[in-house]
Scaffold this motif. Structure first.
Motif, mmCIF file in Angstrom:
data_model
loop_
_atom_site.group_PDB
_atom_site.id
_atom_site.type_symbol
_atom_site.label_atom_id
_atom_site.label_comp_id
_atom_site.label_asym_id
_atom_site.label_seq_id
_atom_site.Cartn_x
_atom_site.Cartn_y
_atom_site.Cartn_z
ATOM 1 N N LYS A 235 2.141 9.241 -6.088
ATOM 2 C CA LYS A 235 2.586 10.622 -5.866
ATOM 3 C C LYS A 235 3.669 11.008 -6.856
ATOM 4 O O LYS A 235 3.668 12.120 -7.400
ATOM 5 N N ARG B 66 1.117 4.034 -3.031
ATOM 6 C CA ARG B 66 0.849 5.441 -2.752
ATOM 7 C C ARG B 66 2.042 6.314 -3.173
ATOM 8 O O ARG B 66 1.871 7.375 -3.775
ATOM 9 N N LYS C 240 0.832 -1.210 0.000
ATOM 10 C CA LYS C 240 0.000 0.000 0.000
ATOM 11 C C LYS C 240 0.864 1.256 0.000
ATOM 12 O O LYS C 240 0.603 2.199 -0.740
#
Length: 83
Positions: free
Chosen positions: A36, A32, A28
């Motif tokens: 970004k 993420r 996870k």
């Protein structure tokens, strides 16, 4: 059902469950972070390079128009001034 609950609580299964949870947590965080980074790269591309492409295209259109006008008037293509 009691056998299944004993198996799930056994000392062999518990470390495997913990490894699976840790792996999911790391996955996870990695997803993420990649998201970004992709957002930053995409917006930077739009802000920095799209205007450059637009100016280059405009210059090319002007050069094409000048070449067409020169061909219609019978003169040679305009030479850029050398400084």
């Amino acid at each position: 059902m009691a056998v299944l609950s004993r198996i799930l609580k056994s000392y062999i299964v518990q470390p495997g469950k913990q490894v699976a949870l840790d792996t999911a947590f790391i996955a996870k965080k990695l997803i993420r972070s990649v998201g970004k980074a992709a957002w930053i790269a995409g917006t930077s591309f739009i802000v920095l390079y799209v205007p450059l492409f637009m100016v280059t295209d405009r210059e090319q259109q002007i050069n094409d128009l000048e070449s067409q006008q020169a061909a219609l008037l019978g003169t040679g293509p305009a030479r850029p001034a050398l400084n």
